[in-house]
Design a protein around this motif. Structure first.
Motif, PDB file in Angstrom:
ATOM      1  N   ILE A   5     -11.692-116.107 -38.005  1.00  0.00           N
ATOM      2  CA  ILE A   5     -11.440-116.136 -36.569  1.00  0.00           C
ATOM      3  C   ILE A   5     -11.336-114.713 -36.047  1.00  0.00           C
ATOM      4  CG2 ILE A   5      -8.948-116.428 -36.991  1.00  0.00           C
ATOM      5  CD1 ILE A   5      -8.892-118.141 -34.377  1.00  0.00           C
ATOM      6  N   TRP A   6     -12.053-114.455 -34.934  1.00  0.00           N
ATOM      7  CA  TRP A   6     -11.974-113.144 -34.304  1.00  0.00           C
ATOM      8  C   TRP A   6     -12.423-113.222 -32.855  1.00  0.00           C
ATOM      9  CZ3 TRP A   6     -16.032-113.694 -38.028  1.00  0.00           C
ATOM     10  CH2 TRP A   6     -17.331-113.601 -37.520  1.00  0.00           C
ATOM     11  N   ALA A   7     -12.069-112.180 -32.104  1.00  0.00           N
ATOM     12  CA  ALA A   7     -12.557-111.989 -30.738  1.00  0.00           C
ATOM     13  C   ALA A   7     -13.426-110.748 -30.757  1.00  0.00           C
ATOM     14  CB  ALA A   7     -11.390-111.806 -29.766  1.00  0.00           C
ATOM     15  N   GLN A   8     -14.514-110.774 -29.981  1.00  0.00           N
ATOM     16  CA  GLN A   8     -15.433-109.639 -29.983  1.00  0.00           C
ATOM     17  C   GLN A   8     -15.964-109.355 -28.589  1.00  0.00           C
ATOM     18  OE1 GLN A   8     -18.521-110.886 -32.730  1.00  0.00           O
ATOM     19  NE2 GLN A   8     -19.693-111.863 -31.103  1.00  0.00           N
ATOM     20  N   ALA A   9     -16.081-108.058 -28.313  1.00  0.00           N
ATOM     21  CA  ALA A   9     -16.748-107.612 -27.096  1.00  0.00           C
ATOM     22  C   ALA A   9     -18.249-107.605 -27.366  1.00  0.00           C
ATOM     23  CB  ALA A   9     -16.261-106.218 -26.714  1.00  0.00           C
ATOM     24  N   ARG A  10     -19.037-107.271 -26.347  1.00  0.00           N
ATOM     25  CA  ARG A  10     -20.484-107.150 -26.563  1.00  0.00           C
ATOM     26  C   ARG A  10     -20.727-106.179 -27.706  1.00  0.00           C
ATOM     27  NH1 ARG A  10     -20.994-106.343 -20.544  1.00  0.00           N
ATOM     28  NH2 ARG A  10     -21.400-108.410 -19.726  1.00  0.00           N
ATOM     29  N   GLY A  11     -21.772-106.444 -28.466  1.00  0.00           N
ATOM     30  CA  GLY A  11     -22.099-105.584 -29.595  1.00  0.00           C
ATOM     31  C   GLY A  11     -21.239-105.847 -30.816  1.00  0.00           C
ATOM     32  N   GLY A  12     -20.376-106.865 -30.752  1.00  0.00           N
ATOM     33  CA  GLY A  12     -19.572-107.238 -31.910  1.00  0.00           C
ATOM     34  C   GLY A  12     -18.339-106.387 -32.137  1.00  0.00           C
ATOM     35  N   ALA A  17      -9.456 -97.933 -33.527  1.00  0.00           N
ATOM     36  CA  ALA A  17      -8.266 -97.196 -33.978  1.00  0.00           C
ATOM     37  C   ALA A  17      -7.088 -98.135 -34.255  1.00  0.00           C
ATOM     38  CB  ALA A  17      -7.895 -96.129 -32.960  1.00  0.00           C
ATOM     39  N   GLY A  18      -7.362 -99.283 -34.895  1.00  0.00           N
ATOM     40  CA  GLY A  18      -6.305-100.203 -35.276  1.00  0.00           C
ATOM     41  C   GLY A  18      -5.790-101.092 -34.163  1.00  0.00           C
ATOM     42  N   ASP A  19      -6.495-101.171 -33.062  1.00  0.00           N
ATOM     43  CA  ASP A  19      -6.065-102.001 -31.943  1.00  0.00           C
ATOM     44  C   ASP A  19      -7.280-102.705 -31.348  1.00  0.00           C
ATOM     45  OD1 ASP A  19      -4.303-103.136 -30.149  1.00  0.00           O
ATOM     46  OD2 ASP A  19      -4.029-101.326 -28.946  1.00  0.00           O
ATOM     47  N   MET A  20      -7.035-103.730 -30.554  1.00  0.00           N
ATOM     48  CA  MET A  20      -8.110-104.394 -29.836  1.00  0.00           C
ATOM     49  C   MET A  20      -8.250-103.718 -28.475  1.00  0.00           C
ATOM     50  SD  MET A  20      -7.629-108.429 -30.756  1.00  0.00           S
ATOM     51  CE  MET A  20      -5.906-108.492 -30.305  1.00  0.00           C
ATOM     52  N   PRO A  21      -9.471-103.350 -28.087  1.00  0.00           N
ATOM     53  CA  PRO A  21      -9.657-102.632 -26.822  1.00  0.00           C
ATOM     54  C   PRO A  21      -9.691-103.552 -25.597  1.00  0.00           C
ATOM     55  CG  PRO A  21     -11.706-102.662 -28.075  1.00  0.00           C
ATOM     56  CD  PRO A  21     -10.668-103.357 -28.913  1.00  0.00           C
ATOM     57  N   TRP A  22      -8.825-104.556 -25.559  1.00  0.00           N
ATOM     58  CA  TRP A  22      -8.721-105.469 -24.428  1.00  0.00           C
ATOM     59  C   TRP A  22      -7.398-106.218 -24.532  1.00  0.00           C
ATOM     60  CZ3 TRP A  22     -12.681-106.229 -28.098  1.00  0.00           C
ATOM     61  CH2 TRP A  22     -12.381-107.162 -29.089  1.00  0.00           C
ATOM     62  N   SER A  23      -7.060-106.894 -23.462  1.00  0.00           N
ATOM     63  CA  SER A  23      -5.913-107.798 -23.455  1.00  0.00           C
ATOM     64  C   SER A  23      -6.423-109.157 -23.002  1.00  0.00           C
ATOM     65  CB  SER A  23      -4.838-107.283 -22.488  1.00  0.00           C
ATOM     66  OG  SER A  23      -3.798-108.247 -22.389  1.00  0.00           O
ATOM     67  N   LEU A  24      -6.299-110.147 -23.876  1.00  0.00           N
ATOM     68  CA  LEU A  24      -6.798-111.483 -23.577  1.00  0.00           C
ATOM     69  C   LEU A  24      -5.791-112.521 -24.099  1.00  0.00           C
ATOM     70  CD1 LEU A  24      -9.271-112.878 -22.289  1.00  0.00           C
ATOM     71  CD2 LEU A  24     -10.289-112.961 -24.556  1.00  0.00           C
ATOM     72  N   PRO A  25      -4.753-112.805 -23.303  1.00  0.00           N
ATOM     73  CA  PRO A  25      -3.699-113.706 -23.782  1.00  0.00           C
ATOM     74  C   PRO A  25      -4.200-115.105 -24.138  1.00  0.00           C
ATOM     75  CG  PRO A  25      -3.347-113.089 -21.472  1.00  0.00           C
ATOM     76  CD  PRO A  25      -4.492-112.277 -21.973  1.00  0.00           C
ATOM     77  N   THR A 153      -6.252-111.767 -16.982  1.00  0.00           N
ATOM     78  CA  THR A 153      -6.364-110.300 -16.990  1.00  0.00           C
ATOM     79  C   THR A 153      -7.645-109.827 -16.317  1.00  0.00           C
ATOM     80  OG1 THR A 153      -7.491-110.277 -19.132  1.00  0.00           O
ATOM     81  CG2 THR A 153      -5.070-110.146 -19.161  1.00  0.00           C
ATOM     82  N   GLY A 154      -8.485-110.777 -15.876  1.00  0.00           N
ATOM     83  CA  GLY A 154      -9.723-110.424 -15.202  1.00  0.00           C
ATOM     84  C   GLY A 154     -10.950-110.439 -16.093  1.00  0.00           C
TER      85      GLY A 154
END
Length: 178
Positions: A5-12, A17-25, A153-154
């Motif tokens: 299980i994972w969440a991915q932005a475009r391009g996978g 740097a050890g964090d997800m570059p988004w907030s998606l509750p 979060t938009g």
């Protein structure tokens, strides 16, 4: 059943740097609902990326893979490799979830039965990407069927469930099984 299980932005992109570059509750709630009550397998960096108040992930046996003999993960089982992680997890429950990171996903892909992916309509830069499912996978569900959900979060996102096609043998604990 071994799921990933994972969440991915475009391009996978799945991390930076050890964090997800988004907030998606909404994705975090889905992650919790799917993995709750089942063992979760992760690499050391994924374990360390969770805020201390969420370690170990509650309601799930946490199994952390690391080659470091002196690594301590309070509340989790520490194992040296993916084979031992899967054997440990499958001895606990017949449903196991791989939850990161990129290397663990790539190493486990040949052994997985199901993928739960959240696609985020976002261009993000990152240092960690998800594996790309090949032709041995088929999409069995997309929610919504067309278009996108809107996060509070938009961000726009969609869920996909992929299952391995039955006609292809898969690797299980280092050997192929039908």
């Amino acid at each position: 059943m071994i799921g990933m299980i994972w969440a991915q932005a475009r391009g996978g992109v799945i991390g930076d740097a050890g964090d997800m570059p988004w907030s998606l509750p909404e994705d975090m709630a889905r992650f919790k609902a799917i993995t709750m009550g089942h063992p979760v397998v992760m690499g050391r960096r994924t374990w360390k990326s969770f805020p201390p108040r969420y370690r170990p992930l509650p309601g799930r046996e946490n199994i952390v893979i690391t080659s470091s003999d002196d690594f301590v993960a309070p509340g989790a089982r520490v194992v040296p490799n993916l084979d031992e992680a899967l054997a440990t997890a499958l001895a606990i429950d017949d449903e196991v979830w791989i939850v990161g990171g990129g290397r663990v996903y790539r190493d486990a892909m040949a052994r997985a039965d199901r993928l739960e992916i959240t696609d985020i309509e976002l261009d993000a830069t990152g240092d960690t990407t998800a594996p790309v499912p090949d032709a041995s996978w088929r999409v069995v569900m997309r929610d919504p069927a067309e278009g996108w959900h809107a996060s509070r979060t938009g961000l726009r996102f969609a869920y996909r469930t992929l299952e391995r096609r039955a006609e292809r043998p898969r690797e299980r604990h280092g050997s192929l099984v039908e």
